[in-house]
Design a protein around this motif. Structure first.
Motif, PDB file in Angstrom:
ATOM      1  N   GLU A  82       0.832  -1.200   0.000  1.00 29.75           N
ATOM      2  CA  GLU A  82       0.000   0.000   0.000  1.00 29.75           C
ATOM      3  C   GLU A  82       0.865   1.247   0.000  1.00 29.75           C
ATOM      4  O   GLU A  82       1.809   1.362   0.759  1.00 29.75           O
ATOM      5  CB  GLU A  82      -0.928   0.001   1.220  1.00 29.75           C
ATOM      6  CG  GLU A  82      -1.987  -1.074   1.143  1.00 29.75           C
ATOM      7  CD  GLU A  82      -3.274  -0.648   1.798  1.00 29.75           C
ATOM      8  OE1 GLU A  82      -3.230   0.184   2.709  1.00 29.75           O
ATOM      9  OE2 GLU A  82      -4.324  -1.161   1.391  1.00 29.75           O
ATOM     10  N   ARG A  83       0.531   2.164  -0.892  1.00 25.92           N
ATOM     11  CA  ARG A  83       1.257   3.420  -1.008  1.00 25.92           C
ATOM     12  C   ARG A  83       0.258   4.566  -0.870  1.00 25.92           C
ATOM     13  O   ARG A  83      -0.931   4.383  -1.049  1.00 25.92           O
ATOM     14  CB  ARG A  83       1.958   3.497  -2.363  1.00 25.92           C
ATOM     15  CG  ARG A  83       2.925   2.334  -2.597  1.00 25.92           C
ATOM     16  CD  ARG A  83       3.382   2.254  -4.014  1.00 25.92           C
ATOM     17  NE  ARG A  83       4.575   2.964  -4.369  1.00 25.92           N
ATOM     18  CZ  ARG A  83       5.791   2.734  -3.919  1.00 25.92           C
ATOM     19  NH1 ARG A  83       5.974   1.819  -3.012  1.00 25.92           N
ATOM     20  NH2 ARG A  83       6.826   3.406  -4.348  1.00 25.92           N
ATOM     21  N   THR A  84       0.806   5.732  -0.559  1.00 27.60           N
ATOM     22  CA  THR A  84      -0.056   6.910  -0.463  1.00 27.60           C
ATOM     23  C   THR A  84       0.369   7.912  -1.522  1.00 27.60           C
ATOM     24  O   THR A  84       1.498   7.887  -1.999  1.00 27.60           O
ATOM     25  CB  THR A  84       0.056   7.564   0.927  1.00 27.60           C
ATOM     26  OG1 THR A  84       1.403   7.947   1.151  1.00 27.60           O
ATOM     27  CG2 THR A  84      -0.408   6.619   2.016  1.00 27.60           C
ATOM     28  N   GLY A  85      -0.565   8.786  -1.869  1.00 27.66           N
ATOM     29  CA  GLY A  85      -0.266   9.792  -2.869  1.00 27.66           C
ATOM     30  C   GLY A  85      -1.375  10.814  -2.964  1.00 27.66           C
ATOM     31  O   GLY A  85      -2.381  10.745  -2.257  1.00 27.66           O
ATOM     32  N   VAL A  86      -1.169  11.773  -3.861  1.00 24.30           N
ATOM     33  CA  VAL A  86      -2.132  12.846  -4.084  1.00 24.30           C
ATOM     34  C   VAL A  86      -2.529  12.821  -5.551  1.00 24.30           C
ATOM     35  O   VAL A  86      -1.676  12.678  -6.438  1.00 24.30           O
ATOM     36  CB  VAL A  86      -1.505  14.220  -3.735  1.00 24.30           C
ATOM     37  CG1 VAL A  86      -2.479  15.352  -4.016  1.00 24.30           C
ATOM     38  CG2 VAL A  86      -1.049  14.243  -2.297  1.00 24.30           C
ATOM     39  N   VAL A  87      -3.822  12.963  -5.823  1.00 25.27           N
ATOM     40  CA  VAL A  87      -4.303  12.993  -7.197  1.00 25.27           C
ATOM     41  C   VAL A  87      -3.886  14.324  -7.809  1.00 25.27           C
ATOM     42  O   VAL A  87      -4.251  15.389  -7.322  1.00 25.27           O
ATOM     43  CB  VAL A  87      -5.843  12.825  -7.247  1.00 25.27           C
ATOM     44  CG1 VAL A  87      -6.351  12.923  -8.667  1.00 25.27           C
ATOM     45  CG2 VAL A  87      -6.263  11.534  -6.603  1.00 25.27           C
ATOM     46  N   SER A  88      -3.086  14.277  -8.871  1.00 26.27           N
ATOM     47  CA  SER A  88      -2.607  15.513  -9.497  1.00 26.27           C
ATOM     48  C   SER A  88      -3.499  15.935 -10.656  1.00 26.27           C
ATOM     49  O   SER A  88      -3.571  17.113 -10.995  1.00 26.27           O
ATOM     50  CB  SER A  88      -1.172  15.329  -9.998  1.00 26.27           C
ATOM     51  OG  SER A  88      -1.137  14.359 -11.016  1.00 26.27           O
ATOM     52  N   PHE A  89      -4.171  14.965 -11.267  1.00 32.80           N
ATOM     53  CA  PHE A  89      -5.038  15.272 -12.406  1.00 32.80           C
ATOM     54  C   PHE A  89      -6.071  14.165 -12.512  1.00 32.80           C
ATOM     55  O   PHE A  89      -5.739  12.986 -12.366  1.00 32.80           O
ATOM     56  CB  PHE A  89      -4.195  15.340 -13.694  1.00 32.80           C
ATOM     57  CG  PHE A  89      -5.015  15.386 -14.950  1.00 32.80           C
ATOM     58  CD1 PHE A  89      -5.631  16.556 -15.349  1.00 32.80           C
ATOM     59  CD2 PHE A  89      -5.185  14.251 -15.732  1.00 32.80           C
ATOM     60  CE1 PHE A  89      -6.392  16.603 -16.510  1.00 32.80           C
ATOM     61  CE2 PHE A  89      -5.946  14.288 -16.887  1.00 32.80           C
ATOM     62  CZ  PHE A  89      -6.545  15.470 -17.282  1.00 32.80           C
ATOM     63  N   ILE A  99       0.405  11.298  -7.799  1.00 28.52           N
ATOM     64  CA  ILE A  99       1.821  11.501  -7.490  1.00 28.52           C
ATOM     65  C   ILE A  99       2.124  10.714  -6.219  1.00 28.52           C
ATOM     66  O   ILE A  99       1.551  10.985  -5.157  1.00 28.52           O
ATOM     67  CB  ILE A  99       2.162  12.989  -7.292  1.00 28.52           C
ATOM     68  CG1 ILE A  99       1.906  13.757  -8.583  1.00 28.52           C
ATOM     69  CG2 ILE A  99       3.608  13.158  -6.857  1.00 28.52           C
ATOM     70  CD1 ILE A  99       2.143  15.247  -8.472  1.00 28.52           C
ATOM     71  N   ASP A 100       3.016   9.733  -6.344  1.00 29.65           N
ATOM     72  CA  ASP A 100       3.414   8.882  -5.220  1.00 29.65           C
ATOM     73  C   ASP A 100       4.190   9.722  -4.206  1.00 29.65           C
ATOM     74  O   ASP A 100       5.080  10.495  -4.570  1.00 29.65           O
ATOM     75  CB  ASP A 100       4.278   7.731  -5.738  1.00 29.65           C
ATOM     76  CG  ASP A 100       4.546   6.684  -4.685  1.00 29.65           C
ATOM     77  OD1 ASP A 100       4.083   6.838  -3.548  1.00 29.65           O
ATOM     78  OD2 ASP A 100       5.241   5.701  -5.011  1.00 29.65           O
ATOM     79  N   ASP A 101       3.853   9.578  -2.899  1.00 30.49           N
ATOM     80  CA  ASP A 101       4.523  10.365  -1.859  1.00 30.49           C
ATOM     81  C   ASP A 101       5.990   9.984  -1.689  1.00 30.49           C
ATOM     82  O   ASP A 101       6.813  10.832  -1.392  1.00 30.49           O
ATOM     83  CB  ASP A 101       3.792  10.193  -0.511  1.00 30.49           C
ATOM     84  CG  ASP A 101       2.467  10.948  -0.497  1.00 30.49           C
ATOM     85  OD1 ASP A 101       2.290  11.867  -1.318  1.00 30.49           O
ATOM     86  OD2 ASP A 101       1.618  10.602   0.352  1.00 30.49           O
ATOM     87  N   GLU A 102       6.339   8.708  -1.879  1.00 35.39           N
ATOM     88  CA  GLU A 102       7.727   8.265  -1.686  1.00 35.39           C
ATOM     89  C   GLU A 102       8.606   8.558  -2.886  1.00 35.39           C
ATOM     90  O   GLU A 102       9.649   9.187  -2.766  1.00 35.39           O
ATOM     91  CB  GLU A 102       7.767   6.767  -1.378  1.00 35.39           C
ATOM     92  CG  GLU A 102       7.300   6.418   0.003  1.00 35.39           C
ATOM     93  CD  GLU A 102       7.436   4.932   0.263  1.00 35.39           C
ATOM     94  OE1 GLU A 102       8.288   4.283  -0.361  1.00 35.39           O
ATOM     95  OE2 GLU A 102       6.671   4.439   1.100  1.00 35.39           O
TER      96      GLU A 102
END
Length: 144
Positions: A82-89, A99-102
């Motif tokens: 499991e990874r975290t991120g922010v939707v950029s588009f 965009i992957d946080d790591e």
């Protein structure tokens, strides 16, 4: 009978070539490397891996544990599922990028992999899957 001028010239050229050949043979005998001792032929490696004629300094020698040497391909480390991120588009057509946080890389996401609708700048948890075109995000869930 006397020889013609050209025959005399050819004989002179032939004698000169033989003389030059004898000089080269003598030069090779003087400057050859055959018959030299083993000490003149030995070469050493320094700590940088370059060839040198001086033996290495034994005081700088490091002890290496043979168990630390890895043979073959380096082992692949298991990535977190499991990874975290922010939707950029996110497009109205049903696809977008996270965009992957790591790693800070863009990862493609399709609306088929969403548990609920997304919009830009939403924080999400997802899993990364390798595809022929790159990485895709699967099992995408919005963090509240």
């Amino acid at each position: 009978m006397s020889d013609s001028f050209s025959k005399k010239e050819n004989a002179k050229k032939k004698a000169k070539k033989q003389q030059e050949k004898a000089l080269r043979r003598e030069d090779r005998k003087i400057n050859n490397n055959k018959g030299k001792g083993f000490d003149n032929m030995i070469a050493y490696l320094n700590e940088d891996g370059n060839l040198t004629s001086t033996p290495p300094d034994l005081s700088k020698r490091k002890e290496i544990n043979p168990d630390d040497i890895l043979l073959g391909a380096t082992p692949i480390e298991e990535e977190k599922k499991e990874r975290t991120g922010v939707v950029s588009f996110f497009s109205q057509n049903g696809y977008g990028f996270i965009i992957d946080d790591e790693s800070h890389e863009n990862i493609f996401v399709h609306s088929n992999q969403l548990s609920e609708p997304l919009k830009e700048k939403d924080k999400v948890i997802f899993e990364k899957e390798r595809t022929p075109k790159g990485y895709n995000a699967i099992n995408v869930k919005k963090i509240k």
